[in-house]
Design a protein around this motif. Sequence first.
Motif, PDB file in Angstrom:
ATOM      1  N   VAL A   1       0.869  -1.179   0.000  1.00  0.00           N
ATOM      2  CA  VAL A   1       0.000   0.000   0.000  1.00  0.00           C
ATOM      3  C   VAL A   1       0.900   1.220   0.000  1.00  0.00           C
ATOM      4  O   VAL A   1       1.848   1.305   0.787  1.00  0.00           O
TER       5      VAL A   1
ATOM      6  N   TRP B   1       0.828   5.639  -0.292  1.00  0.00           N
ATOM      7  CA  TRP B   1       0.022   6.861  -0.279  1.00  0.00           C
ATOM      8  C   TRP B   1       0.303   7.657  -1.534  1.00  0.00           C
ATOM      9  O   TRP B   1       1.441   7.760  -1.976  1.00  0.00           O
TER      10      TRP B   1
ATOM     11  N   SER C   1      -4.703   6.351  -2.058  1.00  0.00           N
ATOM     12  CA  SER C   1      -3.752   5.270  -1.815  1.00  0.00           C
ATOM     13  C   SER C   1      -3.783   4.293  -2.981  1.00  0.00           C
ATOM     14  O   SER C   1      -4.761   4.205  -3.718  1.00  0.00           O
TER      15      SER C   1
END
Length: 107
Positions: free
Chosen positions: A8, A10, A17
């Motif tokens: 993941v 940002w 995301s």
Amino acid sequence: RPRRVHHVAWGAAPGRSYVCGDNGIFYIFDRAAAIAQVQVCSGPLGASCEVPGVGLVLFSGGGSESILYLAGLDMLLREKAPSSNNSCFTPVRLEAIGGSLLCSTSV
């Protein structure tokens, strides 16, 4: 839906995301809602990042397949719907740009 989320990252936009799944699908989230998904490859996606002026860079490191996938963020967001079309991603083999896979792991 992936069994596992591998990465993941940002995004530059607040609440944005990027998620890489073990199923080769790349997801873009705006806060808690998935606003785009693209089947990029058949194997797992390992990591992603947003590069200003370039767009999105994804890495697929499944087995000996070490490929970077490049895409413009605007192109992905224009569709605003889940897609199974990976034509917006350009695959680049690491060897083609002077790189190599140092190691590979399996989970």
